[in-house]
Every structure is written in structure tokens, then in C-alpha cells.
Design an enzyme around this catalytic site. Structure first.
Site, PDB file in Angstrom:
ATOM      1  N   LYS A 124      40.078  21.320  33.731  1.00 40.06           N
ATOM      2  CA  LYS A 124      39.571  22.509  33.495  1.00 40.06           C
ATOM      3  C   LYS A 124      40.262  23.689  32.333  1.00 40.06           C
ATOM      4  O   LYS A 124      39.295  23.930  31.490  1.00 40.06           O
ATOM      5  CB  LYS A 124      39.675  23.346  34.865  1.00 40.06           C
ATOM      6  CG  LYS A 124      38.852  24.889  34.846  1.00 40.06           C
ATOM      7  CD  LYS A 124      39.256  25.853  35.952  1.00 40.06           C
ATOM      8  CE  LYS A 124      38.674  27.080  35.715  1.00 40.06           C
ATOM      9  NZ  LYS A 124      38.676  28.388  36.685  1.00 40.06           N
ATOM     10  N   LYS A 173      44.325  33.279  38.346  1.00 36.61           N
ATOM     11  CA  LYS A 173      44.489  33.527  36.848  1.00 36.61           C
ATOM     12  C   LYS A 173      46.095  33.298  36.395  1.00 36.61           C
ATOM     13  O   LYS A 173      46.228  32.543  35.628  1.00 36.61           O
ATOM     14  CB  LYS A 173      44.172  35.045  36.500  1.00 36.61           C
ATOM     15  CG  LYS A 173      42.734  35.184  36.259  1.00 36.61           C
ATOM     16  CD  LYS A 173      42.710  36.811  36.013  1.00 36.61           C
ATOM     17  CE  LYS A 173      41.317  37.396  35.897  1.00 36.61           C
ATOM     18  NZ  LYS A 173      41.513  38.520  35.437  1.00 36.61           N
ATOM     19  N   GLU A 223      47.569  48.421  40.985  1.00 37.99           N
ATOM     20  CA  GLU A 223      46.065  48.213  40.950  1.00 37.99           C
ATOM     21  C   GLU A 223      45.684  49.194  39.714  1.00 37.99           C
ATOM     22  O   GLU A 223      46.017  50.228  39.482  1.00 37.99           O
ATOM     23  CB  GLU A 223      45.455  49.003  42.373  1.00 37.99           C
ATOM     24  CG  GLU A 223      45.535  48.135  43.554  1.00 37.99           C
ATOM     25  CD  GLU A 223      44.706  48.751  44.761  1.00 37.99           C
ATOM     26  OE1 GLU A 223      44.058  49.658  44.375  1.00 37.99           O
ATOM     27  OE2 GLU A 223      45.081  48.040  45.535  1.00 37.99           O
ATOM     28  N   HIS A 278      37.208  28.854  29.299  1.00 33.46           N
ATOM     29  CA  HIS A 278      37.427  30.228  28.691  1.00 33.46           C
ATOM     30  C   HIS A 278      38.933  30.700  28.652  1.00 33.46           C
ATOM     31  O   HIS A 278      39.207  30.951  27.817  1.00 33.46           O
ATOM     32  CB  HIS A 278      36.430  31.140  29.199  1.00 33.46           C
ATOM     33  CG  HIS A 278      36.573  31.313  30.791  1.00 33.46           C
ATOM     34  ND1 HIS A 278      36.674  30.105  31.783  1.00 33.46           N
ATOM     35  CD2 HIS A 278      36.604  32.337  31.557  1.00 33.46           C
ATOM     36  CE1 HIS A 278      36.982  30.658  32.845  1.00 33.46           C
ATOM     37  NE2 HIS A 278      36.796  31.862  32.822  1.00 33.46           N
ATOM     38  N   ARG A 279      39.563  30.433  29.833  1.00 34.99           N
ATOM     39  CA  ARG A 279      40.874  31.063  29.876  1.00 34.99           C
ATOM     40  C   ARG A 279      41.891  30.201  28.970  1.00 34.99           C
ATOM     41  O   ARG A 279      42.471  30.748  28.353  1.00 34.99           O
ATOM     42  CB  ARG A 279      41.355  31.112  31.331  1.00 34.99           C
ATOM     43  CG  ARG A 279      42.657  31.656  31.597  1.00 34.99           C
ATOM     44  CD  ARG A 279      42.774  31.974  32.900  1.00 34.99           C
ATOM     45  NE  ARG A 279      42.015  32.966  33.438  1.00 34.99           N
ATOM     46  CZ  ARG A 279      40.801  32.773  33.889  1.00 34.99           C
ATOM     47  NH1 ARG A 279      40.492  31.614  34.682  1.00 34.99           N
ATOM     48  NH2 ARG A 279      39.903  33.792  34.390  1.00 34.99           N
ATOM     49  N   ASP A 318      40.549  40.024  31.034  1.00 40.04           N
ATOM     50  CA  ASP A 318      39.530  40.308  31.795  1.00 40.04           C
ATOM     51  C   ASP A 318      38.519  39.139  31.513  1.00 40.04           C
ATOM     52  O   ASP A 318      38.231  38.571  30.339  1.00 40.04           O
ATOM     53  CB  ASP A 318      38.821  41.542  31.242  1.00 40.04           C
ATOM     54  CG  ASP A 318      38.134  42.278  32.629  1.00 40.04           C
ATOM     55  OD1 ASP A 318      38.734  42.710  33.636  1.00 40.04           O
ATOM     56  OD2 ASP A 318      36.881  42.460  32.446  1.00 40.04           O
ATOM     57  N   PHE A 321      38.161  28.331  41.599  1.00 45.59           N
ATOM     58  CA  PHE A 321      38.273  29.600  42.516  1.00 45.59           C
ATOM     59  C   PHE A 321      36.846  30.404  41.919  1.00 45.59           C
ATOM     60  O   PHE A 321      36.238  29.833  41.050  1.00 45.59           O
ATOM     61  CB  PHE A 321      39.112  30.581  42.287  1.00 45.59           C
ATOM     62  CG  PHE A 321      39.375  31.056  40.777  1.00 45.59           C
ATOM     63  CD1 PHE A 321      40.038  30.352  39.806  1.00 45.59           C
ATOM     64  CD2 PHE A 321      38.934  32.574  40.369  1.00 45.59           C
ATOM     65  CE1 PHE A 321      40.353  31.056  38.682  1.00 45.59           C
ATOM     66  CE2 PHE A 321      39.092  33.139  39.257  1.00 45.59           C
ATOM     67  CZ  PHE A 321      39.864  32.117  38.146  1.00 45.59           C
ATOM     68  N   GLY A 322      36.423  31.434  42.508  1.00 45.43           N
ATOM     69  CA  GLY A 322      35.483  32.200  42.130  1.00 45.43           C
ATOM     70  C   GLY A 322      33.962  31.167  41.988  1.00 45.43           C
ATOM     71  O   GLY A 322      33.743  30.571  43.009  1.00 45.43           O
ATOM     72  N   ASN A 342      44.824  38.656  40.408  1.00 44.32           N
ATOM     73  CA  ASN A 342      44.395  37.227  40.982  1.00 44.32           C
ATOM     74  C   ASN A 342      45.357  36.262  40.760  1.00 44.32           C
ATOM     75  O   ASN A 342      45.695  35.886  39.328  1.00 44.32           O
ATOM     76  CB  ASN A 342      43.454  37.232  39.913  1.00 44.32           C
ATOM     77  CG  ASN A 342      42.208  35.864  40.311  1.00 44.32           C
ATOM     78  OD1 ASN A 342      42.841  35.051  40.764  1.00 44.32           O
ATOM     79  ND2 ASN A 342      41.075  36.217  39.899  1.00 44.32           N
TER      80      ASN A 342
HETATM   81  P1  ITT Z   1      42.489  41.159  37.731  1.00 45.92           P
HETATM   82  O1  ITT Z   1      41.624  42.222  37.156  1.00 45.92           O
HETATM   83  O2  ITT Z   1      43.650  41.714  38.733  1.00 45.92           O
HETATM   84  O3  ITT Z   1      43.252  40.143  36.728  1.00 45.92           O
HETATM   85  P2  ITT Z   1      40.264  39.867  38.867  1.00 45.92           P
HETATM   86  O4  ITT Z   1      39.693  38.675  39.597  1.00 45.92           O
HETATM   87  O5  ITT Z   1      39.535  41.210  39.344  1.00 45.92           O
HETATM   88  O6  ITT Z   1      41.763  40.096  38.782  1.00 45.92           O
HETATM   89  P3  ITT Z   1      38.332  40.272  36.422  1.00 45.92           P
HETATM   90  O7  ITT Z   1      38.132  41.813  36.624  1.00 45.92           O
HETATM   91  O8  ITT Z   1      38.607  39.782  35.245  1.00 45.92           O
HETATM   92  O9  ITT Z   1      39.584  39.837  37.274  1.00 45.92           O
HETATM   93  O10 ITT Z   1      37.356  39.599  37.044  1.00 45.92           O
HETATM   94  C1  ITT Z   1      37.063  38.149  36.774  1.00 45.92           C
HETATM   95  C2  ITT Z   1      36.055  37.526  37.837  1.00 45.92           C
HETATM   96  O11 ITT Z   1      35.118  36.686  37.386  1.00 45.92           O
HETATM   97  C3  ITT Z   1      37.055  36.910  38.723  1.00 45.92           C
HETATM   98  O12 ITT Z   1      37.350  37.348  40.052  1.00 45.92           O
HETATM   99  C4  ITT Z   1      35.881  35.611  39.154  1.00 45.92           C
HETATM  100  O13 ITT Z   1      34.890  36.040  39.986  1.00 45.92           O
HETATM  101  C5  ITT Z   1      35.084  35.272  37.795  1.00 45.92           C
HETATM  102  N1  ITT Z   1      35.887  34.234  37.280  1.00 45.92           N
HETATM  103  C6  ITT Z   1      36.540  34.584  35.868  1.00 45.92           C
HETATM  104  N2  ITT Z   1      36.985  33.505  35.406  1.00 45.92           N
HETATM  105  C7  ITT Z   1      36.733  32.530  36.293  1.00 45.92           C
HETATM  106  C8  ITT Z   1      37.256  31.154  36.511  1.00 45.92           C
HETATM  107  O14 ITT Z   1      38.128  30.463  35.743  1.00 45.92           O
HETATM  108  N3  ITT Z   1      36.818  30.317  37.414  1.00 45.92           N
HETATM  109  C9  ITT Z   1      36.000  31.153  38.475  1.00 45.92           C
HETATM  110  N4  ITT Z   1      35.459  32.233  38.366  1.00 45.92           N
HETATM  111  C10 ITT Z   1      35.980  33.055  37.406  1.00 45.92           C
END
Ligand code: ITT
Length: 197
Positions: A175, A12, A38, A180-181, A76, A151-152, A9
Site C-alpha cells: 500500500k 496514519k 484535538e 497518496h500518503r 490531511d 483502514f477507512g 489517527n
Molecule cells: P487527523 O486529522 O487526526 O490526522 P483524521 O482521520 O481525522 O485524523 P483527516 O481529517 O485527514 O484525518 O481525514 C482523512 C480521512 O480520509 C480518514 O479518516 C479516512 O476516512 C480517509 N482516508 C485518508 N487516507 C486514507 C487511507 O490511506 N486509507 C483509508 N482511508 C483514508
């Protein structure tokens, strides 16, 4: 310190760089054969167990000769909605790909209990040690999509520590100062610099 972040991601990755590089960490994305490796995400309800499993898998991919001169970072995270018993939680990435923010807005329509939180668990493997740090950001699910940043789930996540704007309406710095991050990375960086390390 050179830190190899194992994530596919890039959002991240970018957030971790913005946060940790000014503190003196050099962040690289782990690439194997030109691609982010992966990792298998076990189906646990607990972010920490998933993050530790990812860290163990990542460590098994690092050549022995390089293990001593870098740290490995995995994270995660997810969105946990109180009135849905924490859904989508550890399945956030999958649910986002399947139904997106529109799907969550549909699930939440007519539901007045909008409280939720983002959680992140970061694991840094440094030699024989694993440092684990969690960050939580409370907020609520908005009534509609707001903003184009982040994102997300950011366009529907309104943090409690704000003036009503969603994460997608904030600058990256804003942000990460409350996210949380940001909190989990802050706790990690403090643990690394603590004298007991
Ligand atoms: P990696 O496992 O490769 O690191 P991933 O995106 O699959 O990437 P996760 O399994 O930890 O990571 O999933 C976290 C999901 O939660 C992410 O894909 C978003 O949909 C959501 N998420 C987490 N933090 C977020 C943020 O800061 N802003 C928006 N969405 C977030």
C-alpha cells in the site's frame, strides 16, 4: 531527526512510521495530557489549507523551548470521487464515521463512473520553514467490500497501479509504495534531504 506527528489517527501514524523510520526519522505522536490534541478542522474544500491550519494550531501547542529541536508533522487526506464532484473529499473522516464504506457503496450503486483518487497533503514545520508535499493515488470504487487490512475506505478503493486488489487486500508495504500518503511522505523526505534545506 525527531518528528512529532500531530494526529489522532493511529493508522496514519503507523503508516508514517513504517515509511519514515527506515529513512532515519524518529516519529512520535503528539500527546497532551495523555491524549492526542484535538485540532479544529476548518471547513475548506482544499486539503492544503486545512493542513496548514492544523500545523499552525499544533505549533501554538509546542513549548518555545522545544521548537528548535524537533519538527512538527501534520497531514490531511481524503477520498475524492470524480463523478460526485470530489465528495467526500475534505469531509472524508466525518462521512466515514456517519455512513462508512456501505454508505459510499450505496451512493455509488448504479453509477458506472467509479473513478476516484485518494489525496494527502503533509506539512512539516521545521524551524521557520513549512515544507508542504502532496501525494495522489488514482483508483476506482469497487463493487463490494474486499479485504480486511488498511483502514477507512481501503476495502472499497482499488488503486489503478495494482492487479485489481483493494488497498485492504494489500500488505502495508505494498500500500505505502503506491499510496497518496507514501507519495507525500516521499516528497517530504526528499525535500528535507535536498541541499537547499
Ligand atoms: P487527523 O486529522 O487526526 O490526522 P483524521 O482521520 O481525522 O485524523 P483527516 O481529517 O485527514 O484525518 O481525514 C482523512 C480521512 O480520509 C480518514 O479518516 C479516512 O476516512 C480517509 N482516508 C485518508 N487516507 C486514507 C487511507 O490511506 N486509507 C483509508 N482511508 C483514508
Amino acid at each position: 531527526m525527531r518528528v512529532i506527528f500531530v494526529t489522532a489517527n493511529t493508522n496514519k501514524l503507523e503508516e508514517a512510521r513504517r515509511y519514515l523510520e527506515p529513512l532515519g526519522f524518529e516519529i512520535e505522536q503528539m500527546m497532551i495530557g495523555g491524549k492526542a490534541p484535538e485540532l479544529i478542522e476548518p471547513q475548506f474544500d482544499d486539503l492544503e489549507k486545512i493542513a496548514i491550519s492544523k500545523a499552525d494550531q499544533a505549533m501554538s501547542m509546542v513549548p518555545e523551548s522545544q521548537k528548535s529541536d524537533c519538527a512538527i508533522l501534520v497531514e490531511d487526506s481524503g477520498l475524492f470521487i470524480d463523478s460526485l464532484d470530489g465528495f467526500p473529499g475534505t469531509y472524508s473522516s466525518f462521512v466515514f464515521r456517519k455512513i462508512g464504506v456501505d454508505g459510499i457503496l450505496r451512493l455509488m450503486s448504479g453509477n458506472k463512473m467509479k473513478a476516484c483518487e485518494y489525496r494527502a497533503v503533509s506539512v512539516l514545520v521545521l524551524g521557520e520553514r513549512k515544507i508542504i508535499a502532496e501525494g495522489v493515488c488514482r483508483g476506482k470504487i469497487g463493487e463490494k467490500i474486499s479485504g480486511t487490512g488498511g483502514f477507512g475506505y481501503d476495502p472499497i478503493f482499488i488503486p489503478d497501479d495494482s492487479d485489481g486488489r483493494s488497498f485492504a487486500q494489500m500488505s502495508r508495504e505494498e500500500k505505502s509504495s503506491i499510496s497518496h500518503r507514501g507519495k507525500s511522505l516521499k516528497a517530504l523526505s526528499e525535500a528535507i534531504s535536498s541541499p537547499s534545506m
